[in-house]
Write a protein that holds these residues in place. Structure first.
Motif, PDB file in Angstrom:
ATOM      1  N   VAL A 118       0.916  -1.211   0.196  1.00  0.00           N
ATOM      2  CA  VAL A 118       0.062   0.140  -0.024  1.00  0.00           C
ATOM      3  C   VAL A 118       0.914   1.392  -0.107  1.00  0.00           C
ATOM      4  CG1 VAL A 118      -1.761   1.247   1.406  1.00  0.00           C
ATOM      5  CG2 VAL A 118      -1.965  -1.123   1.068  1.00  0.00           C
ATOM      6  N   LEU A 119       0.568   2.173  -1.028  1.00  0.00           N
ATOM      7  CA  LEU A 119       1.397   3.364  -1.079  1.00  0.00           C
ATOM      8  C   LEU A 119       0.604   4.460  -0.309  1.00  0.00           C
ATOM      9  CD1 LEU A 119       3.663   5.165  -2.164  1.00  0.00           C
ATOM     10  CD2 LEU A 119       2.355   5.341  -4.157  1.00  0.00           C
ATOM     11  N   THR A 120       1.011   5.120   0.767  1.00  0.00           N
ATOM     12  CA  THR A 120       0.162   6.304   1.361  1.00  0.00           C
ATOM     13  C   THR A 120       0.683   7.618   0.791  1.00  0.00           C
ATOM     14  OG1 THR A 120       0.027   4.723   3.285  1.00  0.00           O
ATOM     15  CG2 THR A 120      -0.211   7.106   3.624  1.00  0.00           C
ATOM     16  N   VAL A 121      -0.383   8.460   0.692  1.00  0.00           N
ATOM     17  CA  VAL A 121      -0.375   9.691  -0.023  1.00  0.00           C
ATOM     18  C   VAL A 121      -0.963  10.714   0.718  1.00  0.00           C
ATOM     19  CG1 VAL A 121      -0.448  11.088  -2.246  1.00  0.00           C
ATOM     20  CG2 VAL A 121      -0.033   8.719  -2.301  1.00  0.00           C
ATOM     21  N   ARG A 122      -0.225  11.845   0.930  1.00  0.00           N
ATOM     22  CA  ARG A 122      -0.755  13.111   1.603  1.00  0.00           C
ATOM     23  C   ARG A 122      -1.167  13.986   0.673  1.00  0.00           C
ATOM     24  NH1 ARG A 122      -2.393  13.651   6.679  1.00  0.00           N
ATOM     25  NH2 ARG A 122      -0.831  11.754   7.424  1.00  0.00           N
ATOM     26  N   CYS A 123      -2.306  14.799   0.906  1.00  0.00           N
ATOM     27  CA  CYS A 123      -2.802  15.856   0.084  1.00  0.00           C
ATOM     28  C   CYS A 123      -2.766  17.011   1.068  1.00  0.00           C
ATOM     29  CB  CYS A 123      -3.918  15.589  -0.515  1.00  0.00           C
ATOM     30  SG  CYS A 123      -3.950  13.880  -1.710  1.00  0.00           S
ATOM     31  N   ASP A 124      -2.688  18.382   0.435  1.00  0.00           N
ATOM     32  CA  ASP A 124      -2.702  19.406   1.255  1.00  0.00           C
ATOM     33  C   ASP A 124      -4.040  20.047   1.508  1.00  0.00           C
ATOM     34  OD1 ASP A 124      -3.076  20.536  -1.258  1.00  0.00           O
ATOM     35  OD2 ASP A 124      -1.163  21.540  -1.175  1.00  0.00           O
TER      36      ASP A 124
END
Length: 173
Positions: A118-124
């Motif tokens: 699983v690739l975790t991505v954070r958005c602003d």
């Protein structure tokens, strides 16, 4: 004169094969001696290596010779099974190219879990998080084409993180 007196003319089988001369016999004997010496030398060398633990230094190439940095990293990567984590690390470095410049300005990869893939991505912002969730299946397909099938199973998209309340009167240790 009769035919019996002439030794060159006989009615028997054809001429006999010439016997090897002394020089030919010496060459054959020398070749055999060299092969035996080489076999003895190999056996002795193997015994010495076994006594010393197999380590040997010499003029010939061996496993202990220095390698160029790229070759050493490739060898280490193959021995340790780091192909997938290094490939995903490369994806994090090329994130803007994979997702596009506009998306990369507002979303960045945080971590990759190798066990669950699983690739975790954070958005602003929540708007960008919603947009990235909509694009997630296409990104998974693009990442798997780039890195290898099955490298990323899911993209977990997180919204903006709020401040953590680590200090204050209601915090318990």
């Amino acid at each position: 004169m009769t035919d019996d007196a002439n030794p060159a003319h006989t009615d028997g089988p054809g001429p006999e094969a010439p016997q090897p001369s002394g020089v030919d016999l010496a060459r054959v004997a020398l070749r055999a001696a060299k092969e035996q010496a080489r076999a003895r030398g190999e056996a002795t060398r193997q015994q010495q290596q076994a006594r010393r633990g197999g380590l040997r230094s010499g003029a010939r190439r061996g496993g202990r010779d220095p390698l160029p940095l790229g070759a050493a990293l490739e060898r280490l990567k193959a021995e340790r099974g780091w192909e997938m984590p290094m490939a995903v690390g490369g994806v994090m470095g090329r994130w803007a190219h994979i997702v596009g410049e506009k998306n990369a300005e507002h979303c960045h990869p945080e971590r990759y879990d190798e066990d669950t893939r699983v690739l975790t991505v954070r958005c602003d912002s929540t708007a960008w998080a919603t947009e990235l969730r909509r694009l997630a299946p296409q990104l998974v397909r693009r990442l798997n084409d780039d890195v290898g099938q099955g490298a990323v199973v899911l993209i977990k998209v997180l919204g903006p993180g709020g401040p953590t309340s680590r200090y204050g009167p209601l915090r318990a240790r």
